[in-house]
Motif scaffolding. Sequence first.
Motif, mmCIF file in Angstrom:
data_model
loop_
_atom_site.group_PDB
_atom_site.id
_atom_site.type_symbol
_atom_site.label_atom_id
_atom_site.label_comp_id
_atom_site.label_asym_id
_atom_site.label_seq_id
_atom_site.Cartn_x
_atom_site.Cartn_y
_atom_site.Cartn_z
ATOM 1 N N ASP A 91 -26.501 20.377 38.701
ATOM 2 C CA ASP A 91 -26.513 20.978 40.036
ATOM 3 C C ASP A 91 -27.880 20.688 40.653
ATOM 4 N N LEU A 92 -27.894 19.798 41.632
ATOM 5 C CA LEU A 92 -29.153 19.370 42.250
ATOM 6 C C LEU A 92 -29.322 19.931 43.649
ATOM 7 N N SER A 93 -28.599 21.035 43.938
ATOM 8 C CA SER A 93 -28.594 21.595 45.294
ATOM 9 C C SER A 93 -29.936 22.201 45.696
ATOM 10 N N CYS A 94 -30.819 22.489 44.732
ATOM 11 C CA CYS A 94 -32.111 23.099 45.078
ATOM 12 C C CYS A 94 -33.121 22.071 45.606
ATOM 13 N N ASP A 95 -32.751 20.797 45.560
ATOM 14 C CA ASP A 95 -33.590 19.717 46.103
ATOM 15 C C ASP A 95 -34.915 19.535 45.371
ATOM 16 N N LEU A 96 -35.006 20.052 44.167
ATOM 17 C CA LEU A 96 -36.181 19.803 43.343
ATOM 18 C C LEU A 96 -35.949 18.560 42.488
ATOM 19 N N PRO A 97 -37.001 17.873 42.059
ATOM 20 C CA PRO A 97 -36.810 16.629 41.300
ATOM 21 C C PRO A 97 -36.338 16.880 39.874
ATOM 22 N N VAL A 98 -35.734 15.860 39.313
ATOM 23 C CA VAL A 98 -35.402 15.804 37.894
ATOM 24 C C VAL A 98 -36.580 15.142 37.179
ATOM 25 N N ALA B 14 -37.258 1.847 43.626
ATOM 26 C CA ALA B 14 -36.576 2.982 44.252
ATOM 27 C C ALA B 14 -37.580 3.988 44.789
ATOM 28 N N THR B 15 -37.425 4.371 46.042
ATOM 29 C CA THR B 15 -38.365 5.313 46.665
ATOM 30 C C THR B 15 -38.161 6.739 46.174
ATOM 31 N N ASN B 16 -37.013 7.033 45.579
ATOM 32 C CA ASN B 16 -36.752 8.377 45.053
ATOM 33 C C ASN B 16 -37.233 8.541 43.617
ATOM 34 N N ALA B 17 -37.893 7.522 43.052
ATOM 35 C CA ALA B 17 -38.429 7.594 41.694
ATOM 36 C C ALA B 17 -39.948 7.505 41.743
ATOM 37 N N LYS B 18 -40.615 8.443 41.088
ATOM 38 C CA LYS B 18 -42.068 8.446 41.008
ATOM 39 C C LYS B 18 -42.461 8.611 39.539
ATOM 40 N N ARG C 240 -35.194 4.585 36.176
ATOM 41 C CA ARG C 240 -34.594 3.719 37.199
ATOM 42 C C ARG C 240 -33.081 3.881 37.263
ATOM 43 N N GLN C 241 -32.453 4.025 36.112
ATOM 44 C CA GLN C 241 -30.999 4.171 36.110
ATOM 45 C C GLN C 241 -30.572 5.501 36.733
ATOM 46 N N LEU C 242 -31.302 6.562 36.432
ATOM 47 C CA LEU C 242 -30.983 7.849 37.043
ATOM 48 C C LEU C 242 -31.274 7.828 38.536
ATOM 49 N N ALA C 243 -32.337 7.139 38.921
ATOM 50 C CA ALA C 243 -32.668 7.042 40.345
ATOM 51 C C ALA C 243 -31.563 6.337 41.126
ATOM 52 N N SER C 244 -30.820 5.451 40.473
ATOM 53 C CA SER C 244 -29.753 4.716 41.165
ATOM 54 C C SER C 244 -28.623 5.636 41.622
ATOM 55 N N THR C 245 -28.552 6.858 41.080
ATOM 56 C CA THR C 245 -27.540 7.830 41.518
ATOM 57 C C THR C 245 -27.961 8.530 42.804
ATOM 58 N N GLY C 246 -29.221 8.372 43.203
ATOM 59 C CA GLY C 246 -29.742 9.016 44.404
ATOM 60 C C GLY C 246 -30.578 10.247 44.142
ATOM 61 N N MET C 247 -30.619 10.717 42.899
ATOM 62 C CA MET C 247 -31.383 11.932 42.609
ATOM 63 C C MET C 247 -32.885 11.664 42.711
ATOM 64 N N PRO C 248 -33.660 12.636 43.213
ATOM 65 C CA PRO C 248 -35.123 12.503 43.154
ATOM 66 C C PRO C 248 -35.577 12.696 41.713
#
Length: 252
Positions: free
Chosen positions: A36-43, A83-87, A55-63
């Motif tokens: 559940d990623l509804s809180c918009d906090l990163p994984v 991916a810009t959503n991966a740091k 990188r593989q998890l970032a491909s799903t769109g999750m931060p």
Amino acid sequence: MTHSLADGYLNKSKAYDSARPCYPSQAIEFIHRQLDLSCDLPVLDVGAGTGILTRQLASTGMPIIGVEPDEQMLAMARANTAATNAKFRCGTAENLGLAQDSVSALVCGQSFHWFDPGKTLSEFRRVLATNNPVFLVWNIRSPDCDEFHRAYERLLRDQFERYEETLQIDRCLEDRIQKFFVGPIEERTFLNSQQLDASGLLERTMSCSYAMLPGTAEYRSASHALSVLYQQHRQKNGVSLSYQTRVVYGRI
């Protein structure tokens, strides 16, 4: 002085990134569906290495933030991730360096066996802001699925003095997992494989923590043994290393 087996990854970031297998897309999708990623906090991907799982998890769109203590691994992860959503950030499982209640989920790919379970549990509870499960993921090589894999296992035992230490870590792992989670533990497995030519098999083997760096007698001996093994078992497309991708998850 004998160094920690984990120190065996020093100066292996390039080989690790190019030679280690990715995770099956089915496993990535499965993990994503459980969160559940509804809180918009990163994984957090803890012990991210060169960022293969990140990188593989970032491909799903999750931060997602990959946390890794090895500076060379960290530099490789940053250089190879578009991916810009991966740091990425420097840190350990026991000291993530993040604020309390600041992440939505935690995933550990090919890394949990290196952590101090008690300190890691406290730190994970501190930063986790949700009731999402924690995921522990491994690509586990199949040691006896055919004659090539049995011969490869014998080679590792014969050629690498510290290989037995990794087997001891594996033998202790189940108890560490049971003590880490609160309540039921669930598990899924997925098939995975790598198709390798002779240089790929050498690099895959030498990317391991128990393998010595080039220039050592052990490296030269193992390289020769791997070349012989490859020639004995190669097929049209080289050799195939088979894995079971193990996904263990539960709440903390």
